[in-house]
Design a protein around this motif. Structure first.
Motif, PDB file in Angstrom:
ATOM      1  N   UNK A   1      55.408  71.942  55.452  1.00  0.00           N
ATOM      2  CA  UNK A   1      55.125  70.643  55.485  1.00  0.00           C
ATOM      3  C   UNK A   1      56.233  69.694  55.242  1.00  0.00           C
ATOM      4  N   UNK A   2      56.885  68.886  56.197  1.00  0.00           N
ATOM      5  CA  UNK A   2      58.184  68.167  55.846  1.00  0.00           C
ATOM      6  C   UNK A   2      57.818  66.733  55.078  1.00  0.00           C
ATOM      7  N   UNK A   3      56.639  66.274  55.805  1.00  0.00           N
ATOM      8  CA  UNK A   3      56.128  64.816  55.425  1.00  0.00           C
ATOM      9  C   UNK A   3      54.724  64.660  55.749  1.00  0.00           C
ATOM     10  N   UNK A   4      54.102  63.908  54.891  1.00  0.00           N
ATOM     11  CA  UNK A   4      52.710  63.398  55.358  1.00  0.00           C
ATOM     12  C   UNK A   4      52.733  62.001  54.982  1.00  0.00           C
ATOM     13  N   UNK A   5      51.960  61.354  56.059  1.00  0.00           N
ATOM     14  CA  UNK A   5      51.406  59.742  55.775  1.00  0.00           C
ATOM     15  C   UNK A   5      50.155  59.696  56.040  1.00  0.00           C
ATOM     16  N   UNK A   6      49.409  59.142  55.348  1.00  0.00           N
ATOM     17  CA  UNK A   6      47.853  58.943  55.265  1.00  0.00           C
ATOM     18  C   UNK A   6      47.444  57.351  55.333  1.00  0.00           C
ATOM     19  N   UNK A   7      46.370  56.975  55.938  1.00  0.00           N
ATOM     20  CA  UNK A   7      46.375  55.596  55.902  1.00  0.00           C
ATOM     21  C   UNK A   7      45.360  55.145  54.809  1.00  0.00           C
ATOM     22  N   UNK A   8      44.387  56.322  54.238  1.00  0.00           N
ATOM     23  CA  UNK A   8      43.362  56.066  53.525  1.00  0.00           C
ATOM     24  C   UNK A   8      42.140  55.610  54.152  1.00  0.00           C
ATOM     25  N   UNK A   9      40.920  55.504  53.574  1.00  0.00           N
ATOM     26  CA  UNK A   9      39.695  55.403  54.741  1.00  0.00           C
ATOM     27  C   UNK A   9      39.544  53.977  55.045  1.00  0.00           C
ATOM     28  N   UNK A  10      39.214  53.799  56.104  1.00  0.00           N
ATOM     29  CA  UNK A  10      38.578  52.634  56.782  1.00  0.00           C
ATOM     30  C   UNK A  10      37.225  52.532  57.247  1.00  0.00           C
ATOM     31  N   UNK A  11      36.396  51.878  57.435  1.00  0.00           N
ATOM     32  CA  UNK A  11      35.097  51.907  57.866  1.00  0.00           C
ATOM     33  C   UNK A  11      34.266  50.462  58.296  1.00  0.00           C
ATOM     34  N   UNK A  12      33.565  51.071  59.164  1.00  0.00           N
ATOM     35  CA  UNK A  12      32.316  50.011  59.974  1.00  0.00           C
ATOM     36  C   UNK A  12      31.340  50.298  59.455  1.00  0.00           C
ATOM     37  N   UNK A  13      30.358  49.400  59.483  1.00  0.00           N
ATOM     38  CA  UNK A  13      28.830  49.464  59.492  1.00  0.00           C
ATOM     39  C   UNK A  13      28.387  49.977  60.676  1.00  0.00           C
ATOM     40  N   UNK A  14      27.277  50.757  60.581  1.00  0.00           N
ATOM     41  CA  UNK A  14      26.775  51.128  61.777  1.00  0.00           C
ATOM     42  C   UNK A  14      25.482  50.117  62.238  1.00  0.00           C
ATOM     43  N   UNK A  15      25.359  50.191  63.595  1.00  0.00           N
ATOM     44  CA  UNK A  15      24.277  49.305  64.318  1.00  0.00           C
ATOM     45  C   UNK A  15      24.732  47.989  64.465  1.00  0.00           C
ATOM     46  N   UNK A  16      23.975  47.122  64.935  1.00  0.00           N
ATOM     47  CA  UNK A  16      24.488  45.720  65.192  1.00  0.00           C
ATOM     48  C   UNK A  16      24.800  44.744  64.136  1.00  0.00           C
ATOM     49  N   UNK A  17      24.566  44.962  62.919  1.00  0.00           N
ATOM     50  CA  UNK A  17      24.850  44.108  61.614  1.00  0.00           C
ATOM     51  C   UNK A  17      26.437  44.085  61.319  1.00  0.00           C
ATOM     52  N   UNK A  18      27.206  43.170  61.541  1.00  0.00           N
ATOM     53  CA  UNK A  18      28.582  43.525  61.188  1.00  0.00           C
ATOM     54  C   UNK A  18      28.585  43.076  59.521  1.00  0.00           C
ATOM     55  N   UNK A  19      29.603  43.582  58.930  1.00  0.00           N
ATOM     56  CA  UNK A  19      29.824  43.587  57.342  1.00  0.00           C
ATOM     57  C   UNK A  19      29.660  41.937  56.827  1.00  0.00           C
ATOM     58  N   UNK A  20      30.249  41.146  57.749  1.00  0.00           N
ATOM     59  CA  UNK A  20      30.023  39.633  57.102  1.00  0.00           C
ATOM     60  C   UNK A  20      28.662  39.140  57.092  1.00  0.00           C
ATOM     61  N   UNK A  21      27.540  39.805  57.849  1.00  0.00           N
ATOM     62  CA  UNK A  21      26.305  39.382  57.679  1.00  0.00           C
ATOM     63  C   UNK A  21      25.392  40.349  56.887  1.00  0.00           C
ATOM     64  N   UNK A  22      26.068  41.294  55.999  1.00  0.00           N
ATOM     65  CA  UNK A  22      25.240  42.248  55.397  1.00  0.00           C
ATOM     66  C   UNK A  22      24.951  41.554  54.092  1.00  0.00           C
TER      67      UNK A  22
END
Length: 172
Positions: free
Chosen positions: A151-172
């Motif tokens: 392995x010469x090189x690795x780049x990882x973003x780290x976790x991202x996520x979204x809530x399931x269902x119709x309710x967005x995070x801004x309304x949780x």
């Protein structure tokens, strides 16, 4: 008395005002309190005035997590904080891995790529660059399998996520 608690990781979705320096304030607040940031990523949202910061933080207890959340909530530019680890959510991470690949090893590497449903995004005489999106455990598994090769090189973003269902995070 020995501390036998195990560090637990939590994914926090933090909505903040899209202003210079907010990411620095958020990261600084967490690190000043000696909590470990496993990964942090920030990006635009569907609203131009709002930035979403995804933070994976390691803490020993729910009490420590509550401390982190309460301290973040006091920051003037913080709009909303949601612990996606405790809500129905979808979590993903992106990794790119550059592997030293000889003519002899390319077929084996291609088989591994196919098994993990990854993609080869660059190929040269000496290297192969692999892209994979998935849960942290899947990414850890492909890295482990590919460690047989150089392995010469690795780049990882780290976790991202979204809530399931119709309710967005801004309304949780």
């Amino acid at each position: 008395m020995e501390n036998t608690e195990i560090m637990q990781k939590y994914l926090l979705a933090v909505l903040v005002d899209n202003k210079p320096g907010v990411l620095t304030h958020v990261a600084g607040l967490i690190s000043r309190r000696a909590f470990n940031i496993e990964s942090i990523s920030a990006g635009y949202t569907e609203e131009p005035s709002v930035t979403r910061i995804n933070i994976v933080v390691s803490v020993e207890s729910e009490n420590e997590l509550d401390q982190v959340v309460n301290q973040l909530a006091k920051l003037i530019d913080v709009i909303k904080i949601v612990n996606l680890s405790k809500a129905p959510s979808i979590e993903r991470e992106l990794v790119m891995i550059k592997i030293r690949a000889t003519k002899e090893s390319r077929a084996d590497i291609l088989n591994i790529v196919n098994i993990f449903r990854a993609k080869i995004v660059d190929l040269s005489q000496e290297n192969v660059v692999i892209e994979l999106t998935g849960q942290q455990s899947k990414i850890d598994a492909i890295v482990e399998v590919l460690s047989e090769y150089e392995i010469v090189e690795i780049a990882r973003t780290g976790a991202i996520g979204l809530s399931r269902g119709p309710v967005p995070v801004k309304r949780m």
